[in-house]
Scaffold this motif. Structure first.
Motif, mmCIF file in Angstrom:
data_model
loop_
_atom_site.group_PDB
_atom_site.id
_atom_site.type_symbol
_atom_site.label_atom_id
_atom_site.label_comp_id
_atom_site.label_asym_id
_atom_site.label_seq_id
_atom_site.Cartn_x
_atom_site.Cartn_y
_atom_site.Cartn_z
ATOM 1 N N ASP A 24 0.923 -1.173 0.003
ATOM 2 C CA ASP A 24 0.056 -0.033 0.157
ATOM 3 C C ASP A 24 0.685 1.280 0.011
ATOM 4 O O ASP A 24 2.240 1.151 -0.078
ATOM 5 C CB ASP A 24 -1.000 0.127 1.025
ATOM 6 C CG ASP A 24 -0.305 -0.026 2.473
ATOM 7 O OD1 ASP A 24 0.786 0.483 2.662
ATOM 8 O OD2 ASP A 24 -0.949 -0.316 3.406
ATOM 9 N N GLY A 25 0.193 2.321 0.026
ATOM 10 C CA GLY A 25 0.890 3.683 -0.002
ATOM 11 C C GLY A 25 1.650 4.024 0.991
ATOM 12 O O GLY A 25 2.785 4.696 1.066
ATOM 13 N N SER A 26 1.697 3.123 2.188
ATOM 14 C CA SER A 26 2.582 3.649 3.197
ATOM 15 C C SER A 26 3.822 2.453 3.478
ATOM 16 O O SER A 26 4.699 2.583 4.250
ATOM 17 C CB SER A 26 1.836 3.359 4.447
ATOM 18 O OG SER A 26 1.526 1.846 5.018
ATOM 19 N N GLY A 27 3.578 1.571 2.250
ATOM 20 C CA GLY A 27 4.749 0.603 2.178
ATOM 21 C C GLY A 27 4.696 -0.675 2.739
ATOM 22 O O GLY A 27 5.684 -1.471 2.864
ATOM 23 N N ARG A 28 3.529 -0.721 3.594
ATOM 24 C CA ARG A 28 3.296 -2.079 4.246
ATOM 25 C C ARG A 28 2.618 -3.210 3.052
ATOM 26 O O ARG A 28 1.733 -2.673 2.203
ATOM 27 C CB ARG A 28 2.282 -1.610 5.347
ATOM 28 C CG ARG A 28 2.866 -0.894 6.262
ATOM 29 C CD ARG A 28 1.996 -1.125 7.618
ATOM 30 N NE ARG A 28 2.571 -0.023 8.598
ATOM 31 C CZ ARG A 28 2.245 -0.192 10.171
ATOM 32 N NH1 ARG A 28 1.525 -1.246 10.468
ATOM 33 N NH2 ARG A 28 2.987 0.725 10.899
ATOM 34 N N ARG A 194 9.450 14.423 11.875
ATOM 35 C CA ARG A 194 8.094 14.266 11.278
ATOM 36 C C ARG A 194 8.003 14.212 9.803
ATOM 37 O O ARG A 194 7.117 13.794 9.266
ATOM 38 C CB ARG A 194 7.089 15.585 11.846
ATOM 39 C CG ARG A 194 6.881 15.492 13.140
ATOM 40 C CD ARG A 194 5.768 16.544 13.742
ATOM 41 N NE ARG A 194 5.818 16.958 14.769
ATOM 42 C CZ ARG A 194 5.090 16.447 15.936
ATOM 43 N NH1 ARG A 194 4.494 15.358 15.564
ATOM 44 N NH2 ARG A 194 5.135 16.709 17.265
ATOM 45 N N PRO A 197 8.839 9.755 6.752
ATOM 46 C CA PRO A 197 7.725 8.864 6.842
ATOM 47 C C PRO A 197 8.444 7.392 7.600
ATOM 48 O O PRO A 197 9.242 6.946 7.088
ATOM 49 C CB PRO A 197 7.522 8.454 5.589
ATOM 50 C CG PRO A 197 7.677 9.739 4.597
ATOM 51 C CD PRO A 197 9.096 10.201 5.437
ATOM 52 N N GLY A 198 7.473 7.151 8.307
ATOM 53 C CA GLY A 198 7.911 5.817 9.085
ATOM 54 C C GLY A 198 8.945 5.653 10.022
ATOM 55 O O GLY A 198 9.259 4.951 10.894
ATOM 56 N N GLN A 375 9.364 -1.081 15.031
ATOM 57 C CA GLN A 375 8.984 -0.791 13.880
ATOM 58 C C GLN A 375 8.107 -2.010 13.293
ATOM 59 O O GLN A 375 8.384 -2.957 13.631
ATOM 60 C CB GLN A 375 10.199 -0.240 12.660
ATOM 61 C CG GLN A 375 10.685 0.969 13.033
ATOM 62 C CD GLN A 375 11.734 1.525 12.128
ATOM 63 O OE1 GLN A 375 11.436 0.985 11.000
ATOM 64 N NE2 GLN A 375 12.677 2.141 12.277
ATOM 65 N N ARG A 385 6.037 -3.846 7.157
ATOM 66 C CA ARG A 385 6.667 -3.065 5.995
ATOM 67 C C ARG A 385 7.458 -3.648 4.804
ATOM 68 O O ARG A 385 8.089 -4.888 5.523
ATOM 69 C CB ARG A 385 7.588 -1.841 6.547
ATOM 70 C CG ARG A 385 7.965 -0.775 5.475
ATOM 71 C CD ARG A 385 8.741 0.216 6.306
ATOM 72 N NE ARG A 385 9.686 0.129 6.839
ATOM 73 C CZ ARG A 385 10.543 0.595 7.872
ATOM 74 N NH1 ARG A 385 9.659 1.461 8.667
ATOM 75 N NH2 ARG A 385 11.655 -0.013 8.155
ATOM 76 N N ALA A 425 10.390 -0.419 2.303
ATOM 77 C CA ALA A 425 8.698 0.129 2.245
ATOM 78 C C ALA A 425 8.340 -0.120 0.639
ATOM 79 O O ALA A 425 7.690 0.772 0.342
ATOM 80 C CB ALA A 425 8.434 1.548 2.584
ATOM 81 N N ARG A 427 9.998 0.098 -1.867
ATOM 82 C CA ARG A 427 10.815 0.943 -2.828
ATOM 83 C C ARG A 427 12.218 0.416 -3.084
ATOM 84 O O ARG A 427 12.848 -0.098 -2.210
ATOM 85 C CB ARG A 427 10.839 2.314 -2.423
ATOM 86 C CG ARG A 427 11.668 3.388 -3.271
ATOM 87 C CD ARG A 427 11.949 4.626 -2.549
ATOM 88 N NE ARG A 427 12.755 5.308 -3.068
ATOM 89 C CZ ARG A 427 13.972 6.315 -2.258
ATOM 90 N NH1 ARG A 427 13.375 6.685 -1.083
ATOM 91 N NH2 ARG A 427 14.675 7.088 -2.810
#
Length: 456
Positions: A24-28, A194, A197-198, A375, A385, A425, A427
């Motif tokens: 998904d978009g969060s890398g999970r 912040r 990401p992650g 994590q 992830r 993630a 990538r």
């Protein structure tokens, strides 16, 4: 949604073929199926492992890996090595700290690690004065993580003294902060983090030598969220000094006074009694082992078999970054146990994975590292992830070996030269063993290293 297809993958239940992942978009990992058709998915060739977490690093020390190997005294030990480390810390300007740390993070990715817990204790300028922005140097670590793409758990360090009841030494002036200053630094670092990401923020009282015992005991209450890491019982001299000052050995004191639980990671824990070993295992904390650095510094050998037999959890880290390689840390851990006990296959699990020593080590380090970094990593599984390390099969022993032997070959024979592609993630950051940004990172590092050697 990114769609991958893994030729061979090491899942929690063992090796599987044709594993389809939806990321998904969060890398999970949002979807997973074994024995799936390739269809229109991106192929990840070879044998794919969950990326190994690196639970302990001092990125700036990558610059001194060669510079600390010269004999200058009749007897060299951890304490003389520390003098070289102090001079290195004082000589690096902020931009060079970023460059050196990026080099270390890039090499971690190329050699089998996909996330790192950075134990960060450079806070002040070279004169010992705080920066206008308390998180100035923490921001350089964040920049290095962003440039390389590695998963980051950042651990700002509370470092207040040269030893129990001893004021700081001049060589420590870049590290020093009191508890109030540390809490301001921690808050400023949270703001900077912040943007990544992650990323996860924790905290690290350096040790019972370098942080006031009362501050260490209070820290879990002051910071109720995030992992807590501390150096403990690395050197016999440290154990004796702490015991003389506090009336208890380091691990004994932490278990009794600091509320050690699953949030905690005790780095090294090399010199423990049988009672401390069992107590640390019962507490659910992680033992953070750095076998290559511990060998380089002559620290000693962790009592791994007793700790594991007591139900203890461990992970591995690169610490001083003298030689960065994920499988080599696990190999050195097992070999140290063999040298001490004069027997073989000490940490193997005969009841799982066909008795594979490599699989036992890798599984344990995945779980312990994920816990220490706090994590969602450590497995190719739904909700985790998508941190993946593919090992080349073509032209290597892996093309002929059975599945249950693959991790034994990776850890004990093939090593990091087998690393082909690395994803964080979902990538892809490393292709055919080379990081996409290697040329730029390597150039900046080389310039920083030349300046450092001239300064030392």
């Amino acid at each position: 949604m990114r769609r991958l297809w893994l030729e061979q993958a090491f899942l929690p239940e063992g090796w599987a073929s044709g594993v389809a992942l939806d990321i998904d978009g969060s890398g999970r990992i949002a979807g997973l199926a074994a024995n799936a058709p390739l269809a229109d998915r991106e192929t990840v060739p070879g044998c794919v492992l969950p990326g190994l977490p690196n639970l302990h690093s001092h990125g700036f020390q990558r610059a001194m890996s060669a510079l600390a190997q010269r004999r200058r005294a009749a007897a060299e030990d951890f304490w003389s090595w520390r003098g070289v480390m102090y001079r290195t810390a004082l000589a690096l300007p902020p931009d060079d700290i970023a460059a050196v740390t990026a080099m270390a993070f890039m090499e971690m990715l190329e050699r089998g690690f996909t996330a790192v817990a950075e134990f960060h204790y450079l806070h002040n300028d070279s004169a010992g004065a705080p920066y206008a922005d308390p998180a100035e140097l923490a921001t350089r670590v964040i920049e290095a993580a962003a440039q390389t793409g590695i998963g980051l758990t950042l651990l700002p360090v509370l470092y207040s003294a040269a030893g129990p009841n001893r004021p700081p030494e001049p060589g420590q002036r870049r590290f020093i902060t009191d508890l109030d200053g540390f809490l301001r630094l921690h808050a400023a670092t949270a703001e900077r983090l912040r943007a990544l990401p992650g990323a996860v923020l924790g905290a690290a009282p350096h040790s019972l030598r370098a942080a006031r015992a009362a501050d260490v005991a209070a820290l879990s209450g002051l910071l109720p969220e995030g992992p807590l890491h501390i150096h403990a019982a690395e050197q016999t001299g440290e154990v004796a000094e702490v015991e003389a000052a506090l009336g208890a050995r380091p691990v004994e004191f932490l278990l009794r006074e600091a509320g050690v639980d699953a949030r905690w990671c005790l780095i090294h824990a090399t010199h423990m009694t049988a009672e401390e070993t069992a107590g640390l295992a019962r507490a659910g904390a992680v033992a953070g082992l750095c076998p290559i650095t511990e060998a380089d510094l002559g620290d000693g050998i962790f009592n791994g078999n007793a700790f594991i037999d007591a139900g203890g959890r461990f992970g591995v880290g690169t610490d001083s970054n003298v030689a960065i390689e994920a499988p080599a840390e696990l190999r050195q851990l097992e070999w140290s146990q063999r040298l001490r006990d004069r027997r073989r296959l000490v940490l193997a699990d005969s009841a799982r994975d066909g008795g594979s020593t490599g699989a036992a080590l890798y599984r344990a380090a995945l779980a312990g590292g994920a816990q220490a970094l706090a994590q969602p990593i450590g497995a190719i599984a739904l909700g985790c992830r998508a941190d993946l390390v593919s090992l080349r099969r073509a032209g290597t022993d892996l093309a002929a070996l059975s599945a249950e032997t693959r991790l034994d070959h990776y850890i004990f024979a093939g090593g990091a030269r087998l690393v082909d592609h690395v994803y964080v993630a979902g990538r892809c950051l490393v292709r055919e063993g080379r990081h996409d940004a290697r040329a730029a990172i390597e150039s900046r590092f080389a310039a920083a290293l030349r300046r450092l050697e001239d300064a030392l």
